[in-house]
Design a protein around this motif. Structure first.
Motif, PDB file in Angstrom:
ATOM      1  N   VAL A  81      14.268  61.361  66.837  1.00 14.36           N
ATOM      2  CA  VAL A  81      14.240  61.555  67.943  1.00 14.36           C
ATOM      3  C   VAL A  81      15.605  62.031  68.539  1.00 14.36           C
ATOM      4  CG1 VAL A  81      13.517  61.115  70.431  1.00 14.36           C
ATOM      5  CG2 VAL A  81      12.165  60.201  68.453  1.00 14.36           C
ATOM      6  N   CYS A  82      15.583  63.082  69.009  1.00 18.28           N
ATOM      7  CA  CYS A  82      17.277  63.903  69.350  1.00 18.28           C
ATOM      8  C   CYS A  82      17.605  62.988  70.862  1.00 18.28           C
ATOM      9  CB  CYS A  82      17.312  65.032  69.995  1.00 18.28           C
ATOM     10  SG  CYS A  82      18.794  65.490  70.476  1.00 18.28           S
ATOM     11  N   ARG A  83      18.718  62.318  70.987  1.00 19.31           N
ATOM     12  CA  ARG A  83      19.362  61.686  71.898  1.00 19.31           C
ATOM     13  C   ARG A  83      20.401  62.552  72.641  1.00 19.31           C
ATOM     14  NH1 ARG A  83      21.633  56.296  71.225  1.00 19.31           N
ATOM     15  NH2 ARG A  83      21.577  56.370  73.589  1.00 19.31           N
ATOM     16  N   GLY A  84      20.713  63.753  72.110  1.00 27.04           N
ATOM     17  CA  GLY A  84      21.770  64.518  72.939  1.00 27.04           C
ATOM     18  C   GLY A  84      21.467  64.888  74.195  1.00 27.04           C
ATOM     19  N   GLU A  85      22.424  65.261  74.964  1.00 24.78           N
ATOM     20  CA  GLU A  85      22.545  65.633  76.497  1.00 24.78           C
ATOM     21  C   GLU A  85      21.599  66.510  76.750  1.00 24.78           C
ATOM     22  OE1 GLU A  85      25.223  65.080  74.469  1.00 24.78           O
ATOM     23  OE2 GLU A  85      27.087  64.320  75.563  1.00 24.78           O
ATOM     24  N   ALA A  86      21.643  67.652  75.892  1.00 20.44           N
ATOM     25  CA  ALA A  86      20.622  68.812  76.243  1.00 20.44           C
ATOM     26  C   ALA A  86      19.097  68.024  76.383  1.00 20.44           C
ATOM     27  CB  ALA A  86      20.456  69.971  75.602  1.00 20.44           C
ATOM     28  N   CYS A  87      18.842  67.353  75.262  1.00 22.58           N
ATOM     29  CA  CYS A  87      17.607  66.675  75.440  1.00 22.58           C
ATOM     30  C   CYS A  87      17.467  65.618  76.401  1.00 22.58           C
ATOM     31  CB  CYS A  87      17.402  66.034  74.055  1.00 22.58           C
ATOM     32  SG  CYS A  87      16.751  67.406  72.865  1.00 22.58           S
ATOM     33  N   GLN A  88      18.505  65.130  76.979  1.00 26.27           N
ATOM     34  CA  GLN A  88      18.362  63.952  77.645  1.00 26.27           C
ATOM     35  C   GLN A  88      17.987  64.863  79.396  1.00 26.27           C
ATOM     36  OE1 GLN A  88      22.236  62.377  78.329  1.00 26.27           O
ATOM     37  NE2 GLN A  88      22.222  61.500  76.181  1.00 26.27           N
ATOM     38  N   PHE A 122      21.647  62.924  66.822  1.00 32.47           N
ATOM     39  CA  PHE A 122      22.331  63.386  67.903  1.00 32.47           C
ATOM     40  C   PHE A 122      22.340  65.109  67.891  1.00 32.47           C
ATOM     41  CE2 PHE A 122      23.865  59.127  67.975  1.00 32.47           C
ATOM     42  CZ  PHE A 122      23.693  58.741  69.285  1.00 32.47           C
ATOM     43  N   CYS A 123      21.408  65.881  68.371  1.00 33.38           N
ATOM     44  CA  CYS A 123      21.379  67.146  68.454  1.00 33.38           C
ATOM     45  C   CYS A 123      20.726  67.726  67.081  1.00 33.38           C
ATOM     46  CB  CYS A 123      22.740  67.982  68.844  1.00 33.38           C
ATOM     47  SG  CYS A 123      22.399  69.649  69.334  1.00 33.38           S
ATOM     48  N   LEU A 124      19.844  68.405  67.372  1.00 33.55           N
ATOM     49  CA  LEU A 124      18.951  69.117  66.216  1.00 33.55           C
ATOM     50  C   LEU A 124      19.387  70.720  66.343  1.00 33.55           C
ATOM     51  CD1 LEU A 124      15.777  67.228  66.465  1.00 33.55           C
ATOM     52  CD2 LEU A 124      17.517  67.056  64.227  1.00 33.55           C
ATOM     53  N   GLY A 125      20.243  70.951  67.313  1.00 34.33           N
ATOM     54  CA  GLY A 125      20.370  72.519  67.595  1.00 34.33           C
ATOM     55  C   GLY A 125      19.080  73.281  68.001  1.00 34.33           C
ATOM     56  N   LEU A 126      18.189  72.461  68.631  1.00 32.07           N
ATOM     57  CA  LEU A 126      16.951  72.874  69.647  1.00 32.07           C
ATOM     58  C   LEU A 126      16.983  72.610  70.879  1.00 32.07           C
ATOM     59  CD1 LEU A 126      14.611  71.195  66.906  1.00 32.07           C
ATOM     60  CD2 LEU A 126      15.313  73.728  66.931  1.00 32.07           C
ATOM     61  N   CYS A 127      18.174  72.827  71.559  1.00 30.74           N
ATOM     62  CA  CYS A 127      18.791  72.205  72.879  1.00 30.74           C
ATOM     63  C   CYS A 127      18.178  73.025  73.918  1.00 30.74           C
ATOM     64  CB  CYS A 127      20.174  72.056  72.956  1.00 30.74           C
ATOM     65  SG  CYS A 127      21.264  71.699  71.516  1.00 30.74           S
ATOM     66  N   SER A 128      17.609  74.481  73.617  1.00 32.35           N
ATOM     67  CA  SER A 128      16.950  75.337  74.507  1.00 32.35           C
ATOM     68  C   SER A 128      15.624  75.282  74.482  1.00 32.35           C
ATOM     69  CB  SER A 128      17.505  76.631  74.131  1.00 32.35           C
ATOM     70  OG  SER A 128      17.110  76.911  72.612  1.00 32.35           O
TER      71      SER A 128
ATOM     72  N   ASP B 184      28.371  69.479  68.382  1.00 29.39           N
ATOM     73  CA  ASP B 184      28.186  69.432  69.813  1.00 29.39           C
ATOM     74  C   ASP B 184      26.778  69.703  70.380  1.00 29.39           C
ATOM     75  OD1 ASP B 184      30.756  69.314  69.757  1.00 29.39           O
ATOM     76  OD2 ASP B 184      31.175  71.235  70.806  1.00 29.39           O
ATOM     77  N   SER B 185      26.096  68.735  71.193  1.00 29.43           N
ATOM     78  CA  SER B 185      24.866  68.850  71.733  1.00 29.43           C
ATOM     79  C   SER B 185      25.070  70.121  72.813  1.00 29.43           C
ATOM     80  CB  SER B 185      24.427  67.672  72.309  1.00 29.43           C
ATOM     81  OG  SER B 185      25.482  67.193  73.290  1.00 29.43           O
ATOM     82  N   GLY B 186      23.845  70.765  72.842  1.00 29.59           N
ATOM     83  CA  GLY B 186      23.862  72.122  73.440  1.00 29.59           C
ATOM     84  C   GLY B 186      24.237  73.036  72.746  1.00 29.59           C
TER      85      GLY B 186
HETATM   86  S1  FES Z   1      20.561  67.917  72.290  1.00 23.95           S
HETATM   87 FE1  FES Z   1      18.746  67.550  71.512  1.00 23.95          FE
HETATM   88  S2  FES Z   1      18.483  69.307  70.192  1.00 23.95           S
HETATM   89 FE2  FES Z   1      20.440  69.637  70.865  1.00 23.95          FE
END
Ligand code: FES
Ligand SMILES: Cc1cc2nc3c(=O)[nH]c(=O)nc-3n(C[C@H](O)[C@H](O)[C@H](O)COP(=O)(O)O)c2cc1C
Ligand code: SF4
Lengths: 154, 525
Positions: A81-88, A122-128, B184-186
């Motif tokens: 599961v992604c915990r990156g900021e965009a997902c947050q 931390f981020c899958l590049g699916l942030c959009s 980088d996330s985002g």
């Molecule tokens: S922050 Fe979740 S996919 Fe990039």
């Protein structure tokens, strides 16, 4: 995830030999072994060290540095599961909490029945198309608790 | 036979594009309709994914977002002739969101079949490489320098100057490395380019290699991008078969070999020297500079390290000429930037446009505000080490120096939108947590500081309110120490998001929440 084989030192030797010829072979070798067996068996360390002319400590140090390398067999299914900021920003914190609660294990652990390994990423590049997760190596976006549950159901 | 494009890009696959492609093939077969499905990259209009395009007499007509169970109805509505349907978005080139952009680096992404060498050439591929091979290597370096092209990985260092250093370094062995760690996330532009137009990266790397005299190259891709790894490997095979890689490239006598290396889940391996250690088969530890990688890089040899987007922009720079490229932009930020709109945004995806566009134009204009429909509260620009820009400061122009002037940074061009439900104290905490998790451990301010940072923020957020003012002083000292004392930008920039929260959202981390603030005591240091 492709089907993995049971640990076999002979097969491991072949896999190592296939990838040992490149410059800086250690990561490619470790990736290939993990792909073959699902994890890095403790006996792989001396085999790799010998084949690549490295110390065991070197190999061990690399295995522990990178979060991808597993030293325990994973569950039959894997969820990251992604915990990156965009997902947050799209409910990822709740999704991460839900996944741990639902499976009853923290990140980095496998359910007691050996069924599912849960990881954080931390981020899958699916942030959009957040929030996102990898289930059995496949990408999924625009998730919520219900959608994640149905993906994890057998 | 009608050609239908269904993106094979991960963002499209993550929301059902594979299922849509299958449904299209089977439903068309049921109806006896002759259809060829091509898996293209994504146009970057991610709220419309899966975005299906049909080739008609009037150009390509788009439909989206398409679900598998929409397919039968779409075919009934005359999809293959561009027929009317509620999901119809019209001729793709005329969709305002796209038409308003200036696609240079991303010119072919979403347009071509990613692995077709003939499609690549038909859409302007190889023009830059052919031109470069006809020039002296030093003239290629000069063209890249004159274009003003700056590194897209975050630091914004002029590409031509780095290339000059490598070109001038005496060595029989030199390397070119593409940094495709994109941690980088985002951010997801590197991924989309590798999945949607991989030959452009290859072409850029061959030009770089020719310019500096390198014979071998690596694309270091993070393991979180399995699709990009697969596509890039296939593209390298196809390029080699076509004579674009390997010995005697395009009959020029110049030779260059390229291979993919896969990371293993360590954010720090995006830092260039840690990346080199990782390729060499070591723990990804940051190296002290000097020596610069341009002098002593991979295996101790002179090495060009550039971000995927930097290298992928080179073919266009050489093809159009330095002057044409430098003609757009703002200040010292020349050309176009591939902005990535992500997070809580109504219309997320790729906006490639000249530097200088305002953040508000990106978020409110292209992005259409938040996806939740609530007010924008903050925008994190430039990844996990970037500041949270408050909604009130969104008129800033998007350029390296322009952002730096307000304490923010462009980074790799990621723009992550948060609505008014965001808990900024938690966002600040996460910045420290992420640094603690991903620190390479080489220097104390970062390794220990980040752990302490999480603890202090926890005490501020849940501890006794009367202690907050003191804890804030501790936090500020810690930020100072990390910013000044860290070896690399991981520890050095982690204070950015934290300080931005203290400064712009004082009620959420800085000022006491319980005790009413006395006049003049706002908690802002
Ligand atoms: S922050 Fe979740 S996919 Fe990039
Ligand atoms: C912690 C950290 C992470 C980084 N991650 C990346 C990355 O994922 N991709 C990237 O291109 N550059 C990254 N960089 C920047 C690289 O060190 C380097 O500046 C860049 O690859 C140079 O290429 P450019 O000049 O084309 O930008 C990172 C830097 C730091 C300090
Ligand atoms: S700042 Fe952090 S990541 Fe960078 S060298 Fe120091 S410990 Fe490593």
């Amino acid at each position: 995830m492709g089907a993995v084989r049971a640990w076999s030192p002979e097969r491991a030797g072949e896999v190592i030999a296939e990838h040992a010829g490149v410059r800086g072979p250690l990561l490619p070798v470790l990736h290939a072994l993990q792909e073959e067996f699902g994890y890095l068996h403790p006996d792989a360390v001396p085999l790799v060290a010998k084949a690549l002319n490295l110390s065991r400590a070197d190999v061990h140090g690399v295995i522990t540095f990178y979060s991808d390398f597993r030293t325990q067999p994973p569950g039959r299914r894997t969820v990251a599961v992604c915990r990156g900021e965009a997902c947050q920003s799209r409910g990822g914190r709740d999704l991460a909490a839900h996944a741990q609660q639902r499976l009853g294990v923290p990140f980095g652990a496998t359910t007691p029945d050996g069924e599912v390994t849960l990881d954080q990423v931390f981020c899958l590049g699916l942030c959009s198309v957040a929030p996102a997760a990898l289930v059995d190596g496949r990408v999924h976006g625009r998730l919520d608790a219900g959608a994640l549950d149905s993906l994890v159901q057998p | 036979m009608t050609t239908v494009y269904v993106p094979g890009d991960s963002a499209a696959r993550a929301v059902g594009a594979d299922e849509v492609a299958l449904a299209l093939e089977s439903e068309a077969a049921l109806r006896g309709l002759p259809v060829t499905v091509v898996r293209n990259g994504s146009r970057g209009m991610h709220w419309l994914e899966p975005f299906v395009e049909v080739v008609t007499g009037d150009g390509r007509v788009g439909y989206g977002p398409v679900r598998p169970d929409d397919v039968a109805g779409l075919l009934e509505a005359g999809l293959l002739d561009g027929g009317e349907h509620p999901l119809r978005q019209g001729p793709v080139e005329r969709i305002e969101w796209l038409a308003g952009q200036q696609r240079v680096t991303f010119a072919r992404v979403g347009v071509v079949d990613p692995l077709s060498t003939s499609d690549y050439e038909a859409h302007g591929g190889l023009v830059g490489l052919r031109a470069a091979l006809a020039m002296a290597p030093s003239d290629v370096v000069a063209a890249v320098t004159d274009s003003g092209l700056r590194g897209r990985g975050g630091a914004g260092f002029p590409a031509g100057i780095k290339w000059r250093t490598v070109a001038d370094a005496p060595s029989s062995v030199k390397f070119v490395c593409a940094n495709a760690d994109e941690g980088d996330s985002g951010t997801f532009a590197d991924r989309m380019l590798m999945e949607g137009d991989p030959f452009t990266l290859i072409e850029g790397m061959v030009i770089a290699a020719y310019a500096v005299g390198a014979g071998e190259g690596y694309v270091y891709i993070r393991s979180e991008y399995p699709d990009a790894v697969r596509t890039m490997r296939r593209a390298i095979g196809a390029a080699a078969a076509a004579g674009w890689l390997g010995a005697d490239i395009l009959g020029s006598g110049f030779s260059f070999d390229l291979q993919v290396r896969v990371g293993a889940g360590a954010y720090i391996c995006g830092e260039e020297t840690a990346m080199l250690d990782s390729i060499e088969g070591k723990r990804g530890m940051v190296r002290a500079k000097p020596p610069l990688p341009a002098i002593a890089g991979l295996f101790g040899r002179p090495t060009v390290i550039n971000n995927v987007l930097t290298l992928a922009t080179v073919p266009a720079v050489v093809a159009q000429g330095a002057e044409a490229y430098a003609a757009s932009g703002v200040g010292r930020s020349r050309g176009t930037q591939v902005f990535q709109l992500a997070g809580n945004v109504a219309r997320g995806g790729i906006v490639e446009t000249a530097f200088g566009v305002s953040l508000a134009e990106l978020v409110e204009g292209y992005g259409g505000g938040t996806a939740s429909g609530r007010p924008v509260k903050a925008v994190q620009v430039g990844g996990p080490l970037g500041a949270y820009v408050p909604a009130s400061a969104m008129d800033v122009a998007m350029g390296y120096e322009e952002l730096a002037a307000i304490g923010a940074m462009l980074g790799h061009g990621g723009v992550v939108v948060f609505d008014d439900t965001a808990d900024m104290g938690q966002q600040a905490r996460f910045a420290m947590e992420f640094c603690a998790e991903e620190s390479c451990g080489k220097c104390t301010p970062c390794r220990i500081g980040a752990v302490r940072g999480v603890e202090v923020i926890d005490r501020i957020l849940v501890g006794p309110p009367e202690r907050r003012a003191d804890e804030l002083v501790v936090l500020e000292d810690l930020c100072e120490l990390m910013a000044e004392g860290s070896l690399c930008a991981m520890g050095g920039l982690t204070p950015n998001p934290v300080r931005s929260v203290i400064r712009h959202f004082p009620g959420e981390l800085g000022a006491p929440l319980v005790a009413p603030a006395a006049p003049g005591e706002t908690g802002t240091p």
